[in-house]
Motif scaffolding. Structure first.
Motif, PDB file in Angstrom:
ATOM      1  N   SER A 197      31.194  20.294  40.289  1.00 51.54           N
ATOM      2  CA  SER A 197      30.298  20.220  41.425  1.00 51.54           C
ATOM      3  C   SER A 197      30.852  21.081  42.557  1.00 51.54           C
ATOM      4  CB  SER A 197      30.131  18.766  41.914  1.00 51.54           C
ATOM      5  OG  SER A 197      29.595  17.940  40.893  1.00 51.54           O
ATOM      6  N   THR A 198      29.968  21.683  43.331  1.00 49.73           N
ATOM      7  CA  THR A 198      30.382  22.514  44.446  1.00 49.73           C
ATOM      8  C   THR A 198      29.638  22.078  45.707  1.00 49.73           C
ATOM      9  OG1 THR A 198      28.683  24.176  43.908  1.00 49.73           O
ATOM     10  CG2 THR A 198      30.901  24.507  42.998  1.00 49.73           C
ATOM     11  N   PHE A 199      30.305  22.272  46.829  1.00 50.57           N
ATOM     12  CA  PHE A 199      29.761  21.883  48.122  1.00 50.57           C
ATOM     13  C   PHE A 199      29.924  23.048  49.089  1.00 50.57           C
ATOM     14  CE2 PHE A 199      30.751  20.481  52.434  1.00 50.57           C
ATOM     15  CZ  PHE A 199      29.622  19.752  52.755  1.00 50.57           C
ATOM     16  N   ALA A 200      28.921  23.291  49.906  1.00 48.94           N
ATOM     17  CA  ALA A 200      28.982  24.394  50.862  1.00 48.94           C
ATOM     18  C   ALA A 200      28.330  23.980  52.171  1.00 48.94           C
ATOM     19  CB  ALA A 200      28.309  25.643  50.314  1.00 48.94           C
ATOM     20  N   PHE A 201      28.956  24.390  53.272  1.00 49.84           N
ATOM     21  CA  PHE A 201      28.429  24.130  54.611  1.00 49.84           C
ATOM     22  C   PHE A 201      28.255  25.458  55.331  1.00 49.84           C
ATOM     23  CE2 PHE A 201      29.441  23.795  59.158  1.00 49.84           C
ATOM     24  CZ  PHE A 201      28.408  22.961  59.580  1.00 49.84           C
ATOM     25  N   GLY A 202      27.090  25.671  55.919  1.00 51.04           N
ATOM     26  CA  GLY A 202      26.813  26.906  56.634  1.00 51.04           C
ATOM     27  C   GLY A 202      26.218  26.631  57.993  1.00 51.04           C
ATOM     28  N   TYR A 203      26.369  27.568  58.897  1.00 47.77           N
ATOM     29  CA  TYR A 203      25.800  27.424  60.232  1.00 47.77           C
ATOM     30  C   TYR A 203      25.348  28.784  60.741  1.00 47.77           C
ATOM     31  CZ  TYR A 203      30.428  29.049  61.673  1.00 47.77           C
ATOM     32  OH  TYR A 203      31.586  29.781  61.812  1.00 47.77           O
ATOM     33  N   ARG A 204      24.399  28.741  61.657  1.00 45.70           N
ATOM     34  CA  ARG A 204      23.834  29.962  62.250  1.00 45.70           C
ATOM     35  C   ARG A 204      23.761  29.792  63.762  1.00 45.70           C
ATOM     36  NH1 ARG A 204      18.189  33.101  60.739  1.00 45.70           N
ATOM     37  NH2 ARG A 204      17.947  34.215  62.720  1.00 45.70           N
ATOM     38  N   LEU A 205      24.363  30.722  64.487  1.00 50.65           N
ATOM     39  CA  LEU A 205      24.356  30.719  65.947  1.00 50.65           C
ATOM     40  C   LEU A 205      23.558  31.934  66.424  1.00 50.65           C
ATOM     41  CD1 LEU A 205      28.131  29.911  66.614  1.00 50.65           C
ATOM     42  CD2 LEU A 205      26.227  28.301  66.395  1.00 50.65           C
ATOM     43  N   THR A 206      22.622  31.709  67.317  1.00 48.98           N
ATOM     44  CA  THR A 206      21.765  32.780  67.835  1.00 48.98           C
ATOM     45  C   THR A 206      21.942  32.888  69.340  1.00 48.98           C
ATOM     46  OG1 THR A 206      20.134  32.320  66.098  1.00 48.98           O
ATOM     47  CG2 THR A 206      19.410  33.653  67.962  1.00 48.98           C
ATOM     48  N   LEU A 207      22.193  34.119  69.803  1.00 42.90           N
ATOM     49  CA  LEU A 207      22.288  34.404  71.230  1.00 42.90           C
ATOM     50  C   LEU A 207      21.159  35.366  71.576  1.00 42.90           C
ATOM     51  CD1 LEU A 207      26.148  34.934  71.524  1.00 42.90           C
ATOM     52  CD2 LEU A 207      24.848  32.831  71.922  1.00 42.90           C
ATOM     53  N   PRO A 208      19.983  34.840  71.965  1.00 42.34           N
ATOM     54  CA  PRO A 208      18.826  35.717  72.187  1.00 42.34           C
ATOM     55  C   PRO A 208      19.070  36.759  73.273  1.00 42.34           C
ATOM     56  CG  PRO A 208      18.173  33.400  72.108  1.00 42.34           C
ATOM     57  CD  PRO A 208      19.661  33.433  72.174  1.00 42.34           C
ATOM     58  N   GLY A 209      19.766  36.389  74.355  1.00 39.89           N
ATOM     59  CA  GLY A 209      19.991  37.337  75.432  1.00 39.89           C
ATOM     60  C   GLY A 209      20.839  38.521  75.031  1.00 39.89           C
ATOM     61  N   ALA A 210      21.740  38.320  74.061  1.00 36.91           N
ATOM     62  CA  ALA A 210      22.619  39.389  73.599  1.00 36.91           C
ATOM     63  C   ALA A 210      22.129  40.026  72.306  1.00 36.91           C
ATOM     64  CB  ALA A 210      24.026  38.861  73.395  1.00 36.91           C
ATOM     65  N   SER A 211      21.007  39.530  71.761  1.00 37.08           N
ATOM     66  CA  SER A 211      20.462  40.032  70.486  1.00 37.08           C
ATOM     67  C   SER A 211      21.509  39.958  69.380  1.00 37.08           C
ATOM     68  CB  SER A 211      19.954  41.472  70.636  1.00 37.08           C
ATOM     69  OG  SER A 211      18.939  41.553  71.604  1.00 37.08           O
ATOM     70  N   VAL A 212      22.220  38.826  69.324  1.00 33.38           N
ATOM     71  CA  VAL A 212      23.302  38.624  68.364  1.00 33.38           C
ATOM     72  C   VAL A 212      23.032  37.372  67.538  1.00 33.38           C
ATOM     73  CG1 VAL A 212      25.753  38.056  68.103  1.00 33.38           C
ATOM     74  CG2 VAL A 212      25.047  39.812  69.736  1.00 33.38           C
ATOM     75  N   VAL A 213      23.269  37.475  66.225  1.00 35.46           N
ATOM     76  CA  VAL A 213      23.181  36.341  65.320  1.00 35.46           C
ATOM     77  C   VAL A 213      24.465  36.283  64.499  1.00 35.46           C
ATOM     78  CG1 VAL A 213      21.976  35.318  63.351  1.00 35.46           C
ATOM     79  CG2 VAL A 213      20.671  36.449  65.160  1.00 35.46           C
ATOM     80  N   PHE A 214      25.087  35.097  64.442  1.00 31.33           N
ATOM     81  CA  PHE A 214      26.302  34.914  63.643  1.00 31.33           C
ATOM     82  C   PHE A 214      26.064  33.816  62.623  1.00 31.33           C
ATOM     83  CE2 PHE A 214      30.350  32.907  62.629  1.00 31.33           C
ATOM     84  CZ  PHE A 214      31.099  34.007  62.243  1.00 31.33           C
ATOM     85  N   ARG A 215      26.397  34.112  61.354  1.00 31.61           N
ATOM     86  CA  ARG A 215      26.296  33.132  60.277  1.00 31.61           C
ATOM     87  C   ARG A 215      27.681  32.905  59.683  1.00 31.61           C
ATOM     88  NH1 ARG A 215      21.707  36.497  59.434  1.00 31.61           N
ATOM     89  NH2 ARG A 215      19.723  35.352  59.442  1.00 31.61           N
ATOM     90  N   GLY A 216      28.021  31.651  59.448  1.00 35.17           N
ATOM     91  CA  GLY A 216      29.325  31.320  58.871  1.00 35.17           C
ATOM     92  C   GLY A 216      29.187  30.319  57.745  1.00 35.17           C
ATOM     93  N   LEU A 217      30.212  30.282  56.869  1.00 33.96           N
ATOM     94  CA  LEU A 217      30.187  29.336  55.755  1.00 33.96           C
ATOM     95  C   LEU A 217      31.585  28.838  55.437  1.00 33.96           C
ATOM     96  CD1 LEU A 217      31.316  30.390  52.722  1.00 33.96           C
ATOM     97  CD2 LEU A 217      29.387  31.912  52.928  1.00 33.96           C
ATOM     98  N   LEU A 218      31.616  27.661  54.805  1.00 33.40           N
ATOM     99  CA  LEU A 218      32.830  27.044  54.289  1.00 33.40           C
ATOM    100  C   LEU A 218      32.432  26.246  53.069  1.00 33.40           C
ATOM    101  CD1 LEU A 218      35.828  26.114  54.518  1.00 33.40           C
ATOM    102  CD2 LEU A 218      35.015  24.254  55.965  1.00 33.40           C
ATOM    103  N   ASP A 219      33.107  26.491  51.898  1.00 37.25           N
ATOM    104  CA  ASP A 219      32.724  25.768  50.694  1.00 37.25           C
ATOM    105  C   ASP A 219      33.923  25.099  50.042  1.00 37.25           C
ATOM    106  OD1 ASP A 219      34.106  27.711  49.245  1.00 37.25           O
ATOM    107  OD2 ASP A 219      32.300  28.843  48.731  1.00 37.25           O
TER     108      ASP A 219
END
Length: 248
Positions: free
Chosen positions: A184-206
């Protein structure tokens, strides 16, 4: 029994349709950063309101490099931001492999998708039923800010949970059990959006001791998006990074 004194009667509010089964998985998948390695150039050209093509060139040191061409045609009947019928998708790589699929609305509640298998979907007022030949699917439930999905098949089970905390933060969790490999495998991901800076960051840990992230930066007013990603597997001592430019 009557209502307690001072309490207003509770009204049952319709939850609304949860959407297409494929879209439920897509929400959780988009939280996780895409794997990046080497250098990638993506150019998208809209030829008309119905037709769009995409050219992708990928240069890699670990895997095969190549070119990929994608064409998309959409019809006139739009039921939602991501639902337009009919829709025709075609994809071809430099080796000559061709993949195609067609989506069509057969009635008010019935949608069909033809790839190399047939999917039938019944859309009710507050539920969605999907039938895929050879791959039974079960739908958990959804709400405006969260979606939980469960797939059960002969090879195991796949569960996902998506939660939208606010306009800037989204998280997703995936759990997959493989009965053939007994793991079995498990993964956690998140997405941070900064609209004013036009930046999107995605991260993961499994659960395989992998961590990674992709930083995307748009360059307005130019139709250009730059992306830089890095991934590290502590257990296998593997590290790879990538850079991409998307035009269109």
């Amino acid at each position: 029994m009557g209502n307690a004194e001072g309490r207003a009667p509770r009204r049952a509010e319709p939850r609304g349709n949860p959407g297409s089964f494929d879209e439920l998985h897509r929400l959780c998948k988009e939280v996780f950063p895409p794997q990046m390695e080497g250098v990638k150039l993506i150019v998208t050209k809209t030829l008309s309101s119905h037709f769009q093509v995409t050219h992708t060139v990928h240069m890699s040191t670990l895997g095969p490099s190549g070119y990929r061409f994608n064409a998309t045609f959409v019809g006139d009947r739009q039921l939602g931001p991501t639902e337009v019928f009919p829709t025709l998708l075609g994809d071809m790589d430099s080796c000559g492999s061709l993949n195609a699929q067609a989506l069509h609305l057969l009635g008010e509640h019935l949608r069909a998708k033809a790839v190399f298998q047939f999917d039938g979907e019944y859309r009710g007022d507050d539920c969605t039923a999907t039938l895929t030949l050879g791959n039974p699917d079960l739908l958990g439930g959804s709400a405006p800010n969260w979606v939980t999905t469960l797939n059960v098949g002969y090879g195991g089970a796949h569960a996902s949970y998506y939660h939208r905390a606010n306009e800037q933060v989204q998280v997703g969790v995936e759990l997959e059990a493989n009965t053939r490999l007994q793991e079995s495998t498990f993964a956690f991901g998140y997405r941070l959006t900064l609209p004013g800076a036009s930046v999107v960051f995605r991260g993961l840990l499994d659960s395989n001791w992998s961590v990674g992230g992709v930083l995307e930066k748009k360059l307005p007013p130019l139709p250009v998006t730059l992306a830089l990603g890095a991934f590290l597997n502590h257990w296998r001592s593997r590290f790879h990074c990538g850079f991409s430019v998307t035009v269109g």
